[in-house]
Design a protein around this motif. Structure first.
Motif, PDB file in Angstrom:
ATOM      1  N   GLN A   1      15.076   4.880  16.407  1.00 48.19           N
ATOM      2  CA  GLN A   1      15.905   4.180  17.387  1.00 48.19           C
ATOM      3  C   GLN A   1      17.360   4.628  17.294  1.00 48.19           C
ATOM      4  OE1 GLN A   1      15.088   1.484  19.676  1.00 48.19           O
ATOM      5  NE2 GLN A   1      12.985   2.155  19.357  1.00 48.19           N
ATOM      6  N   ASP A   2      17.851   4.778  16.063  1.00 48.43           N
ATOM      7  CA  ASP A   2      19.253   5.157  15.848  1.00 48.43           C
ATOM      8  C   ASP A   2      19.350   6.050  14.620  1.00 48.43           C
ATOM      9  OD1 ASP A   2      21.945   5.446  15.469  1.00 48.43           O
ATOM     10  OD2 ASP A   2      22.422   3.312  15.512  1.00 48.43           O
ATOM     11  N   PRO A   3      19.369   7.381  14.808  1.00 46.97           N
ATOM     12  CA  PRO A   3      19.408   8.315  13.681  1.00 46.97           C
ATOM     13  C   PRO A   3      20.666   8.189  12.826  1.00 46.97           C
ATOM     14  CG  PRO A   3      18.733   9.426  15.703  1.00 46.97           C
ATOM     15  CD  PRO A   3      19.223   8.077  16.093  1.00 46.97           C
ATOM     16  N   GLN A   4      21.689   7.521  13.326  1.00 49.82           N
ATOM     17  CA  GLN A   4      22.925   7.381  12.571  1.00 49.82           C
ATOM     18  C   GLN A   4      22.907   6.208  11.590  1.00 49.82           C
ATOM     19  OE1 GLN A   4      25.103   9.897  12.917  1.00 49.82           O
ATOM     20  NE2 GLN A   4      23.556  10.643  14.372  1.00 49.82           N
ATOM     21  N   LEU A   5      21.898   5.380  11.642  1.00 46.37           N
ATOM     22  CA  LEU A   5      21.830   4.234  10.744  1.00 46.37           C
ATOM     23  C   LEU A   5      21.686   4.672   9.290  1.00 46.37           C
ATOM     24  CD1 LEU A   5      19.361   1.740  12.515  1.00 46.37           C
ATOM     25  CD2 LEU A   5      21.814   1.429  12.198  1.00 46.37           C
ATOM     26  N   SER A   6      22.270   3.900   8.398  1.00 44.72           N
ATOM     27  CA  SER A   6      21.973   4.074   6.972  1.00 44.72           C
ATOM     28  C   SER A   6      20.943   3.009   6.608  1.00 44.72           C
ATOM     29  CB  SER A   6      23.235   3.920   6.127  1.00 44.72           C
ATOM     30  OG  SER A   6      23.835   2.652   6.310  1.00 44.72           O
ATOM     31  N   VAL A   7      19.794   3.455   6.123  1.00 42.70           N
ATOM     32  CA  VAL A   7      18.660   2.565   5.856  1.00 42.70           C
ATOM     33  C   VAL A   7      18.181   2.791   4.430  1.00 42.70           C
ATOM     34  CG1 VAL A   7      16.291   1.947   6.499  1.00 42.70           C
ATOM     35  CG2 VAL A   7      17.946   2.603   8.278  1.00 42.70           C
ATOM     36  N   CYS A   8      18.050   1.713   3.681  1.00 40.52           N
ATOM     37  CA  CYS A   8      17.419   1.812   2.367  1.00 40.52           C
ATOM     38  C   CYS A   8      16.164   0.961   2.347  1.00 40.52           C
ATOM     39  CB  CYS A   8      18.374   1.396   1.246  1.00 40.52           C
ATOM     40  SG  CYS A   8      18.602  -0.391   1.058  1.00 40.52           S
ATOM     41  N   VAL A   9      15.230   1.365   1.512  1.00 40.37           N
ATOM     42  CA  VAL A   9      13.978   0.630   1.332  1.00 40.37           C
ATOM     43  C   VAL A   9      13.810   0.374  -0.157  1.00 40.37           C
ATOM     44  CG1 VAL A   9      11.493   0.605   1.731  1.00 40.37           C
ATOM     45  CG2 VAL A   9      12.988   1.850   3.312  1.00 40.37           C
ATOM     46  N   MET A  10      13.708  -0.879  -0.538  1.00 42.71           N
ATOM     47  CA  MET A  10      13.565  -1.248  -1.946  1.00 42.71           C
ATOM     48  C   MET A  10      12.101  -1.525  -2.249  1.00 42.71           C
ATOM     49  SD  MET A  10      16.963  -3.628  -1.906  1.00 42.71           S
ATOM     50  CE  MET A  10      16.642  -3.978  -0.172  1.00 42.71           C
ATOM     51  N   GLU A  11      11.516  -0.666  -3.061  1.00 42.76           N
ATOM     52  CA  GLU A  11      10.094  -0.743  -3.397  1.00 42.76           C
ATOM     53  C   GLU A  11       9.948  -0.581  -4.910  1.00 42.76           C
ATOM     54  OE1 GLU A  11       6.444  -1.058  -4.153  1.00 42.76           O
ATOM     55  OE2 GLU A  11       7.078  -1.454  -2.088  1.00 42.76           O
ATOM     56  N   PRO A  12       9.485  -1.620  -5.597  1.00 45.51           N
ATOM     57  CA  PRO A  12       9.439  -1.559  -7.058  1.00 45.51           C
ATOM     58  C   PRO A  12       8.399  -0.603  -7.630  1.00 45.51           C
ATOM     59  CG  PRO A  12       8.459  -3.597  -6.271  1.00 45.51           C
ATOM     60  CD  PRO A  12       9.097  -2.939  -5.082  1.00 45.51           C
ATOM     61  N   ASP A  13       7.359  -0.289  -6.864  1.00 49.99           N
ATOM     62  CA  ASP A  13       6.281   0.544  -7.411  1.00 49.99           C
ATOM     63  C   ASP A  13       5.985   1.733  -6.502  1.00 49.99           C
ATOM     64  OD1 ASP A  13       4.136   1.645  -8.684  1.00 49.99           O
ATOM     65  OD2 ASP A  13       2.728   0.066  -8.135  1.00 49.99           O
ATOM     66  N   PRO A  14       6.573   2.882  -6.786  1.00 52.36           N
ATOM     67  CA  PRO A  14       6.324   4.068  -5.949  1.00 52.36           C
ATOM     68  C   PRO A  14       4.882   4.562  -6.001  1.00 52.36           C
ATOM     69  CG  PRO A  14       8.322   4.336  -7.276  1.00 52.36           C
ATOM     70  CD  PRO A  14       7.594   3.138  -7.808  1.00 52.36           C
ATOM     71  N   THR A  15       4.071   4.047  -6.942  1.00 51.88           N
ATOM     72  CA  THR A  15       2.658   4.439  -6.979  1.00 51.88           C
ATOM     73  C   THR A  15       1.814   3.567  -6.044  1.00 51.88           C
ATOM     74  OG1 THR A  15       1.956   2.921  -8.754  1.00 51.88           O
ATOM     75  CG2 THR A  15       2.971   5.026  -9.415  1.00 51.88           C
ATOM     76  N   TYR A  16       2.358   2.425  -5.614  1.00 49.80           N
ATOM     77  CA  TYR A  16       1.669   1.486  -4.719  1.00 49.80           C
ATOM     78  C   TYR A  16       0.327   1.013  -5.276  1.00 49.80           C
ATOM     79  CZ  TYR A  16       5.178   2.882  -1.302  1.00 49.80           C
ATOM     80  OH  TYR A  16       6.360   3.122  -0.661  1.00 49.80           O
ATOM     81  N   GLU A  17       0.281   0.819  -6.584  1.00 45.18           N
ATOM     82  CA  GLU A  17      -0.982   0.438  -7.226  1.00 45.18           C
ATOM     83  C   GLU A  17      -1.566  -0.841  -6.639  1.00 45.18           C
ATOM     84  OE1 GLU A  17      -2.813  -0.606 -11.658  1.00 45.18           O
ATOM     85  OE2 GLU A  17      -0.658  -0.240 -11.419  1.00 45.18           O
ATOM     86  N   TYR A  18      -0.701  -1.817  -6.347  1.00 41.49           N
ATOM     87  CA  TYR A  18      -1.192  -3.111  -5.863  1.00 41.49           C
ATOM     88  C   TYR A  18      -0.894  -3.342  -4.380  1.00 41.49           C
ATOM     89  CZ  TYR A  18      -1.879  -4.075 -10.800  1.00 41.49           C
ATOM     90  OH  TYR A  18      -2.301  -4.023 -12.104  1.00 41.49           O
ATOM     91  N   ALA A  19      -0.480  -2.312  -3.676  1.00 35.22           N
ATOM     92  CA  ALA A  19      -0.181  -2.458  -2.251  1.00 35.22           C
ATOM     93  C   ALA A  19      -1.426  -2.905  -1.493  1.00 35.22           C
ATOM     94  CB  ALA A  19       0.351  -1.154  -1.687  1.00 35.22           C
ATOM     95  N   SER A  20      -1.282  -3.932  -0.682  1.00 37.04           N
ATOM     96  CA  SER A  20      -2.441  -4.507   0.005  1.00 37.04           C
ATOM     97  C   SER A  20      -3.116  -3.515   0.949  1.00 37.04           C
ATOM     98  CB  SER A  20      -2.010  -5.763   0.770  1.00 37.04           C
ATOM     99  OG  SER A  20      -1.561  -6.764  -0.122  1.00 37.04           O
ATOM    100  N   ALA A  21      -2.317  -2.733   1.664  1.00 36.76           N
ATOM    101  CA  ALA A  21      -2.904  -1.802   2.636  1.00 36.76           C
ATOM    102  C   ALA A  21      -3.831  -0.803   1.964  1.00 36.76           C
ATOM    103  CB  ALA A  21      -1.801  -1.067   3.395  1.00 36.76           C
ATOM    104  N   LEU A  22      -3.441  -0.333   0.770  1.00 33.93           N
ATOM    105  CA  LEU A  22      -4.244   0.687   0.107  1.00 33.93           C
ATOM    106  C   LEU A  22      -5.531   0.113  -0.471  1.00 33.93           C
ATOM    107  CD1 LEU A  22      -1.629   2.959  -1.661  1.00 33.93           C
ATOM    108  CD2 LEU A  22      -2.306   2.801   0.726  1.00 33.93           C
ATOM    109  N   ARG A  23      -5.646  -1.199  -0.517  1.00 32.94           N
ATOM    110  CA  ARG A  23      -6.861  -1.844  -0.994  1.00 32.94           C
ATOM    111  C   ARG A  23      -7.683  -2.408   0.162  1.00 32.94           C
ATOM    112  NH1 ARG A  23      -6.668  -3.623  -6.610  1.00 32.94           N
ATOM    113  NH2 ARG A  23      -5.119  -2.344  -7.692  1.00 32.94           N
ATOM    114  N   SER A  24      -7.322  -2.000   1.370  1.00 30.95           N
ATOM    115  CA  SER A  24      -8.031  -2.472   2.559  1.00 30.95           C
ATOM    116  C   SER A  24      -9.019  -1.416   3.030  1.00 30.95           C
ATOM    117  CB  SER A  24      -7.027  -2.760   3.683  1.00 30.95           C
ATOM    118  OG  SER A  24      -6.547  -1.553   4.250  1.00 30.95           O
ATOM    119  N   SER A  25      -9.760  -1.760   4.074  1.00 30.19           N
ATOM    120  CA  SER A  25     -10.751  -0.823   4.620  1.00 30.19           C
ATOM    121  C   SER A  25     -10.206  -0.050   5.810  1.00 30.19           C
ATOM    122  CB  SER A  25     -12.010  -1.585   5.041  1.00 30.19           C
ATOM    123  OG  SER A  25     -11.690  -2.544   6.022  1.00 30.19           O
TER     124      SER A  25
END
Length: 392
Positions: free
Chosen positions: A29-53
């Motif tokens: 939408q806006d390439p000039q935005l500064s955006v950060c994403v805070m994610e404690p586990d870069p392996t996504y071991e317990y991420a719900s999506a990765l445990r879905s079908s």
């Protein structure tokens, strides 16, 4: 990067499939935005999506859910072409296997009504009588069924590919991922000001997005917000029948039995909506035999000799108010705090649409592509549920 000295335009809390979709669409939408994403586990071991079908379907009764599904399915079908980067392909292995909802006779009229509404919203839905179900799926027991609704353009994809595709593309566009957990928040007047991370750093931003899935209720509390989203354990299983069943779409019924073809076998389970809430990933290896096996063997007798090869657990982010997502700003208290959570098992399939919607709301101040106003936090504040009618 020293985040203590950095202020972002938008700080996304949670870097799973929803949070990464938000980051991607913000920067589109806006390439000039500064955006950060805070994610404690870069392996996504317990991420719900990765445990879905990985299922994606249009069989809902809320027009917002249908619209999000239509948008997201089209987006996922084109994902590999539009989301690949110079360094990372974006394989999601989309399978247009269809969905099949089946109900007993006393619910047939409601299924027909739902199908008519879904068609009016642009979905393709076939209504099947018990005899037509038997012709289409000979291995199915249909003696206690009243009707089925088949949506042939639905299907499933690889959740891991979807998540990493969004994350890689967001980074390619300029998003900064911070491997830390949010442990506190600071507010001032009618603004969210900053969040505190478990590494001691502070992240300031003009806008914050709570996209932490099953953890979103706890994150909301840090801002003083009551978000009725709870973590609930559910199981997935990979199993094979004793005799040939053939290819099946994603079959779902009112008991919340749900399974589909997967390679040489089948993947799915039966959700216990009354399960205790909490962050529990322990696997109950008797659950398939005690709960799933009787249900699937009743519907397809070939599964009387089923063998379960693997069971894994994951979390649903259950919106205890009505089972639908909460999407929007906290307009009455902290208008720069946005929530996109509480999908109750539908997060992966709606991630593209929800990510775009939140991005539009932040960048343009309004919804443009999909109007999700009725999914806003106001219904929580006013205790006005907006539930689905039929199969969850």
């Amino acid at each position: 990067m020293n985040t203590t000295q950095k202020k972002f335009d938008v700080a996304v809390i949670g870097g799973g499939v929803i949070g990464s979709a938000v980051a991607y669409f913000l920067l589109k939408q806006d390439p000039q935005l500064s955006v950060c994403v805070m994610e404690p586990d870069p392996t996504y071991e317990y991420a719900s999506a990765l445990r879905s079908s990985g299922g994606c379907r249009v069989q809902f009764t809320g027009e917002e859910n249908i619209a999000m599904s239509l948008f997201s399915i089209d987006f996922i079908k084109n994902f590999e072409r539009t989301m690949s980067t110079g360094k990372h392909p974006a394989h999601v292995d989309w399978v247009e296997g269809g969905y099949l909802f089946i109900v007993p006779p006393e619910h047939a009229a409601q299924l027909e009504k739902n199908a008519a509404f879904q068609r009016s919203q642009g979905a393709t839905v076939e209504l099947l009588s018990p005899s037509e179900l038997k012709d289409r799926f000979p291995a199915m027991h249909v003696g206690d069924l009243g009707a089925g609704a088949h949506t042939p353009h639905d299907g499933w994809c690889d959740p891991n590919g979807l998540l990493w595709g969004f994350r890689h593309k967001a980074v390619d566009l300029g998003a900064v991922y911070i491997a830390a957990r949010v442990v506190g928040a600071e507010t001032s007047g009618v603004k969210a000001v900053s969040v505190r991370l478990d590494d001691g750093a502070t992240v300031r931003a003009d806008a914050f997005v709570n996209a932490t899935g099953a953890w979103s209720g706890d994150v909301a509390k840090m801002f003083g917000m009551n978000l009725p989203v709870s973590p609930m354990r559910r199981f997935e299983h990979y199993f094979t029948p004793g005799t040939k069943v053939g290819h099946l779409p994603y079959v779902k019924d009112l008991s919340r039995l749900a399974f589909r073809s997967e390679g040489q076998g089948y993947s799915g389970g039966l959700v216990d909506g009354s399960a205790a809430r909490g962050y529990n990933f322990e696997v109950d290896h008797d659950y398939f035999e005690n709960v799933v096996w009787p249900a699937v063997a009743h519907r397809f007798p070939a599964f009387e000799a089923a063998k379960c090869h693997r069971t894994w657990s994951g979390l649903y982010e259950v919106n205890e108010l009505d089972g639908n997502a909460v999407i929007g700003a906290w307009n009455s208290r902290l208008p720069n705090l946005y929530t996109v959570a509480g999908f109750s098992g539908h997060g992966m399939m709606h991630a593209p649409a929800a990510g775009l919607a939140i991005a539009e709301l932040i960048v343009k101040g309004r919804y443009e592509t999909l109007d999700l106003t009725r999914l806003g936090y106001e219904r929580v504040e006013n205790n006005r549920p907006y539930p689905e009618l039929g199969i969850l």
